[in-house]
Design a protein around this motif. Structure first.
Motif, PDB file in Angstrom:
ATOM      1  N   UNK A   1       0.826  -1.202   0.000  1.00 33.48           N
ATOM      2  CA  UNK A   1       0.000   0.000   0.000  1.00 33.48           C
ATOM      3  C   UNK A   1       0.866   1.259   0.000  1.00 33.48           C
ATOM      4  N   UNK A   2       1.900   1.287   0.826  1.00 28.81           N
ATOM      5  CA  UNK A   2       2.726   2.490   0.924  1.00 28.81           C
ATOM      6  C   UNK A   2       3.520   2.714  -0.363  1.00 28.81           C
ATOM      7  N   UNK A   3       3.923   1.611  -1.029  1.00 32.86           N
ATOM      8  CA  UNK A   3       4.633   1.737  -2.304  1.00 32.86           C
ATOM      9  C   UNK A   3       3.710   2.278  -3.393  1.00 32.86           C
ATOM     10  N   UNK A   4       2.452   1.830  -3.393  1.00 32.20           N
ATOM     11  CA  UNK A   4       1.494   2.318  -4.383  1.00 32.20           C
ATOM     12  C   UNK A   4       1.118   3.772  -4.121  1.00 32.20           C
ATOM     13  N   UNK A   5       0.892   4.112  -2.857  1.00 25.84           N
ATOM     14  CA  UNK A   5       0.426   5.458  -2.530  1.00 25.84           C
ATOM     15  C   UNK A   5       1.476   6.533  -2.824  1.00 25.84           C
ATOM     16  N   UNK A   6       2.779   6.208  -2.557  1.00 24.11           N
ATOM     17  CA  UNK A   6       3.813   7.228  -2.672  1.00 24.11           C
ATOM     18  C   UNK A   6       4.775   6.989  -3.833  1.00 24.11           C
ATOM     19  N   UNK A   7       4.421   6.066  -4.708  1.00 27.10           N
ATOM     20  CA  UNK A   7       5.218   5.874  -5.911  1.00 27.10           C
ATOM     21  C   UNK A   7       6.618   5.363  -5.650  1.00 27.10           C
ATOM     22  N   UNK A   8       6.769   4.447  -4.700  1.00 30.73           N
ATOM     23  CA  UNK A   8       8.076   3.879  -4.405  1.00 30.73           C
ATOM     24  C   UNK A   8       8.383   2.733  -5.360  1.00 30.73           C
ATOM     25  N   UNK A   9       9.655   2.353  -5.438  1.00 33.93           N
ATOM     26  CA  UNK A   9      10.102   1.241  -6.287  1.00 33.93           C
ATOM     27  C   UNK A   9       9.707   1.467  -7.757  1.00 33.93           C
ATOM     28  N   UNK A  10       9.867   2.716  -8.204  1.00 35.05           N
ATOM     29  CA  UNK A  10       9.598   3.068  -9.604  1.00 35.05           C
ATOM     30  C   UNK A  10       8.131   2.886 -10.006  1.00 35.05           C
ATOM     31  N   UNK A  11       7.249   2.935  -9.022  1.00 35.32           N
ATOM     32  CA  UNK A  11       5.821   2.846  -9.310  1.00 35.32           C
ATOM     33  C   UNK A  11       5.216   4.250  -9.289  1.00 35.32           C
ATOM     34  N   UNK A  12       4.273   4.549 -10.169  1.00 37.00           N
ATOM     35  CA  UNK A  12       3.631   5.865 -10.122  1.00 37.00           C
ATOM     36  C   UNK A  12       2.713   5.951  -8.903  1.00 37.00           C
ATOM     37  N   UNK A  13       2.682   7.070  -8.196  1.00 39.31           N
ATOM     38  CA  UNK A  13       1.796   7.200  -7.040  1.00 39.31           C
ATOM     39  C   UNK A  13       0.332   7.191  -7.466  1.00 39.31           C
ATOM     40  N   UNK A  14      -0.522   6.608  -6.652  1.00 42.57           N
ATOM     41  CA  UNK A  14      -1.950   6.528  -6.957  1.00 42.57           C
ATOM     42  C   UNK A  14      -2.745   7.012  -5.755  1.00 42.57           C
ATOM     43  N   UNK A  15      -4.006   7.342  -5.981  1.00 38.41           N
ATOM     44  CA  UNK A  15      -4.877   7.794  -4.909  1.00 38.41           C
ATOM     45  C   UNK A  15      -5.306   6.600  -4.054  1.00 38.41           C
ATOM     46  N   UNK A  16      -5.879   6.909  -2.895  1.00 41.74           N
ATOM     47  CA  UNK A  16      -6.374   5.839  -2.029  1.00 41.74           C
ATOM     48  C   UNK A  16      -7.487   5.047  -2.727  1.00 41.74           C
ATOM     49  N   UNK A  17      -8.300   5.732  -3.502  1.00 39.93           N
ATOM     50  CA  UNK A  17      -9.395   5.056  -4.194  1.00 39.93           C
ATOM     51  C   UNK A  17      -8.860   4.052  -5.223  1.00 39.93           C
ATOM     52  N   UNK A  18      -7.881   4.483  -6.015  1.00 38.07           N
ATOM     53  CA  UNK A  18      -7.289   3.588  -7.013  1.00 38.07           C
ATOM     54  C   UNK A  18      -6.593   2.418  -6.330  1.00 38.07           C
ATOM     55  N   UNK A  19      -5.891   2.715  -5.237  1.00 41.15           N
ATOM     56  CA  UNK A  19      -5.201   1.674  -4.477  1.00 41.15           C
ATOM     57  C   UNK A  19      -6.203   0.640  -3.961  1.00 41.15           C
ATOM     58  N   UNK A  20      -7.336   1.115  -3.452  1.00 39.21           N
ATOM     59  CA  UNK A  20      -8.358   0.214  -2.931  1.00 39.21           C
ATOM     60  C   UNK A  20      -8.945  -0.661  -4.043  1.00 39.21           C
ATOM     61  N   UNK A  21      -9.164  -0.075  -5.211  1.00 42.16           N
ATOM     62  CA  UNK A  21      -9.710  -0.828  -6.339  1.00 42.16           C
ATOM     63  C   UNK A  21      -8.741  -1.919  -6.795  1.00 42.16           C
ATOM     64  N   UNK A  22      -7.452  -1.611  -6.844  1.00 40.87           N
ATOM     65  CA  UNK A  22      -6.463  -2.595  -7.286  1.00 40.87           C
ATOM     66  C   UNK A  22      -6.321  -3.750  -6.304  1.00 40.87           C
TER      67      UNK A  22
END
Length: 229
Positions: free
Chosen positions: A182-203
């Protein structure tokens, strides 16, 4: 003069021992709490605390010499002179002022090196602030005005690198797989683009409020160790 010569002899030996021209065999950097505790011990008369403060900040001296005086033929002398500046910084720093020691020390040792260049000139001779005294790692001329007007970011750069390394270590060692994801998705860590909480929840197939709760818990979990760092 005698005291300065003793320091120069000591730092010359230290230069060879640590092999600063080729390796990075330095004691680890001190945390803010450790530095504060050592300064308090030194104030109470501890020579061991003073020695630790000097040794654990030697990497700052070599970093500055390598960055600004890479082409200099007398790097060992500059290391010695910079170390004198570091020792003066340790002896005069007041942690109660709230300033960071690395920032204060970097100013002191750069001033010591600048004073060294000035004393190389004949007594009474005029020194132009536009006079070239060295070249940087890209071959560009380095003048006195460059040193005087330099907006120093060395200490900040070192501090940033240490904090990033500390954060990566905490993420890998203290978070659960779900928290890390979750923290990697939210803040764009490990070369991942940051996403909103809603997008994170959907994924992840969970509720947005659950994502928010986990994110808040993770930030609280990281805040303490990062403050100590």
């Amino acid at each position: 003069m005698i005291a300065q010569n003793i320091i120069l002899m000591f730092t010359s030996t230290l230069f060879s021992f640590l092999q600063v021209s080729g390796t990075d065999s330095f004691p680890r950097p001190l945390s803010t709490k450790e530095e504060y505790a050592l300064f308090r011990e030194m104030k109470n008369g501890s020579s061991d605390a003073r020695e630790k403060l000097i040794c654990h900040n030697l990497r700052l001296v070599t970093h500055i010499v390598r960055k600004y005086y890479l082409s200099a033929n007398n790097q060992e002398d500059l290391i010695s002179i910079g170390t004198i500046g570091l020792i003066k910084a340790v002896d005069t720093f007041n942690p109660e002022n709230g300033a960071r020691f690395a920032t204060y020390a970097s100013r002191c040792l750069q001033n010591e090196i600048l004073m060294h260049f000035r004393t190389q000139k004949k007594l009474g001779a005029e020194i132009s602030i536009q006079e070239t005294i060295d070249t940087d790692h890209e071959g560009n001329p380095l003048t006195y005005i460059d040193i005087i007007a330099q907006e120093d970011t060395i200490a900040d750069d070192l501090d940033k690198k240490q904090r990033i390394a500390k954060l990566k270590s905490l993420i890998l060692t203290t978070l659960t797989p779900r928290e890390r994801e979750i923290i990697e998705m939210r803040y764009g860590l490990c070369n991942k683009p940051p996403v909103t909480q809603r997008v994170c929840a959907q994924k992840l197939g969970i509720s947005r409020s659950y994502v928010s709760r986990i994110e808040k818990n993770v930030l609280e979990k990281l805040r303490g160790p990062m403050s100590d760092a």
